[in-house]
Scaffold this active site. Structure first.
Site, PDB file in Angstrom:
ATOM      1  N   HIS A 156       0.812  -1.223   0.000  1.00  0.00           N
ATOM      2  CA  HIS A 156       0.000   0.000   0.000  1.00  0.00           C
ATOM      3  C   HIS A 156       0.848   1.277   0.000  1.00  0.00           C
ATOM      4  O   HIS A 156       0.295   2.385  -0.118  1.00  0.00           O
ATOM      5  CB  HIS A 156      -0.949   0.003   1.206  1.00  0.00           C
ATOM      6  CG  HIS A 156      -2.259   0.663   0.940  1.00  0.00           C
ATOM      7  ND1 HIS A 156      -2.443   1.629  -0.019  1.00  0.00           N
ATOM      8  CD2 HIS A 156      -3.489   0.489   1.514  1.00  0.00           C
ATOM      9  CE1 HIS A 156      -3.703   2.026  -0.020  1.00  0.00           C
ATOM     10  NE2 HIS A 156      -4.361   1.349   0.894  1.00  0.00           N
TER      11      HIS A 156
ATOM     12  N   ASP B 102      -2.344   1.479  -4.505  1.00  0.00           N
ATOM     13  CA  ASP B 102      -3.610   1.728  -3.828  1.00  0.00           C
ATOM     14  C   ASP B 102      -4.650   0.699  -4.270  1.00  0.00           C
ATOM     15  O   ASP B 102      -4.437  -0.074  -5.208  1.00  0.00           O
ATOM     16  CB  ASP B 102      -4.094   3.149  -4.123  1.00  0.00           C
ATOM     17  CG  ASP B 102      -3.155   4.213  -3.547  1.00  0.00           C
ATOM     18  OD1 ASP B 102      -2.568   3.953  -2.483  1.00  0.00           O
ATOM     19  OD2 ASP B 102      -3.019   5.275  -4.168  1.00  0.00           O
TER      20      ASP B 102
END
Length: 436
Positions: free
Chosen positions: A408, A412
């Site tokens: 992350h 995304d």
């Protein structure tokens, strides 16, 4: 007759040293060109070192469990003729610094008979380095202050000899009575101390082997470095199953190779990576390195219970037939300990087939320095709702879960999810007329 130095060969980018596992020949034995003479282990893979010449092994320079650097002599052979590569003439790519005579005299005995030590497991020390440390009464606290120049910061012979030589010029670090001297801060946060476990009566204590220790260390680092997010999707692979059933016998007869589902999955992943190239990246500090090549790692379970990840290099340049052959070759050599160190390097994205164990889905750990990995679940027949021109119907379909774990920091949910959806679409819309 001439002497020939057998050197530890280059084993690919990033591999600077290897540990001797066992010699397959003894001093005095005759060997032929291309004979495997010694088994070695790196932090990537176990492999054999062949001899490029025929001759007699007159001296073994690196014993079992000792560490040798790439380009360092590990044995001396006696060969016919003048030899053009004698022990006196041959040079190594990197000549290690030679310690002064006093230092050599000091460490002469431990070089001959390495002694045991009781350093903690978080220090990776070769038998030679341990011997020097014990002979020089170097404490574990002192060892932790030595900046190692070996692979992943390991302390080499040259590092500890340099420390011994300059030791008198600086005060030895003293351990505080209630607090250990801390190491310099690292990019990876230190893990909390493990709880002390006491074995109960009847419990079996099984020491981790070398590969399991490496796997454990790498998995902990991977989880510490990358904030993992996982997305899931269920895919109808009925067309894929039908296509493989139609082509597998013909392919095996023509190529002498098994046609598994893996090349199909890899093909779909490669196409999705081409759609979303920012999934094919690595992180270097606050920079993103966008990879040119698409090299697919293939998590492979070994007969001894360990795991290794051979790499399909330039997978985007291979046809389905080429992928099938590459996958079969890597899987076979992985399970028979025939992989070369370079076979496990350079992956930019990894696939894990948890379905081969009957599992529906998994949440795989991202191998560093990659930023994503996909797990393929078991293919299961299920009733599913299909939309037709005449309305919805229920039919028996071949369904499979896929899970996509991504880092992350740079990936995304939109990118990770769209990448997974594209793999899903490629598999669901697989053309039954695809040629192989």
């Amino acid at each position: 007759m001439a002497e020939y130095k057998l050197l530890l060969p280059s084993m690919g980018e990033g591999v600077m040293e290897a540990t001797i596992i066992t010699w397959l020949f003894n001093e005095g034995d005759n060997v032929k060109e291309d004979d495997s003479v010694v088994e070695i282990a790196t932090d990537k893979v176990d492999s054999d070192v062949p001899t490029p010449v025929s001759g007699k092994i007159v001296k073994i320079l690196k014993q079992k469990d000792e560490v040798a650097k790439v380009g360092e002599a590990i044995a001396i052979l006696e060969i016919e003729g003048d030899g053009g590569n004698t022990a006196e003439e041959q040079t190594t790519p990197e000549t290690p610094a030679v310690p002064d005579p006093e230092t050599i005299k000091t460490i002469e005995q431990p070089l001959q008979t390495p002694a045991s030590t009781e350093f903690s497991g978080d220090l990776y020390l070769s038998p030679l380095v341990k011997s020097i440390a014990q002979q020089e009464n170097i404490s574990e606290t002192e060892l932790k202050t030595i900046k190692g120049s070996g692979l992943e910061g390991r302390i080499t012979k040259e590092d500890i000899l340099a420390y011994v030589k300059n030791r008198g010029n600086q005060p030895a670090p003293q351990a505080a009575p209630t607090q250990e001297v801390s190491s310099p801060p690292k990019a990876v946060a230190a893990s909390a101390p493990a709880a002390t476990i006491t074995a109960a009566a009847g419990d079996e204590i099984i020491p981790m082997d070398r590969m399991r220790k490496i796997i454990a260390e790498n998995m902990v680092k991977a989880k510490q470095i990358a904030p993992h997010v996982t997305s899931f999707i269920e895919t109808d692979v009925t067309n894929v199953v039908k296509w493989r059933a139609k082509n597998k016998d013909m392919f095996e007869k023509r190529e002498g190779e098994k046609l598994t589902f893996m090349p199909i999955f890899v093909k779909a992943i490669v196409k999705a990576i081409q759609d979303f190239p920012m999934i094919n990246v690595s992180i270097n500090g606050d920079h993103i390195i966008k990879k040119k090549n698409i090299n697919i790692g293939m998590a492979t379970a070994l007969p001894d219970g360990n795991l290794i990840v051979p790499v399909i290099k330039n997978a985007d340049q291979l046809s389905l037939s080429g992928l099938a052959k590459a996958i079969n070759d890597l899987a076979y050599r992985a399970r028979n300990k025939k992989l070369r160190p370079e076979d496990t390097q350079g992956a930019t994205y990894t696939i894990s087939n948890v379905g081969s164990f009957g599992n529906l889905m998994g949440t795989p750990i991202i191998p560093q320095p990659q930023v994503a990995i996909m797990a393929i679940g078991a293919i299961v027949k299920k009733p599913a709702v299909l939309e037709t021109k005449d309305g919805d119907v229920i039919a028996i379909r071949q369904l499979m879960f896929m899970s996509h774990s991504y880092d992350h920091r740079v990936v995304d949910g939109s990118l990770g999810g769209m990448m997974l959806k594209h793999v899903h679409d490629y598999l669901e819309n697989w053309d039954l007329n695809t040629e192989i």
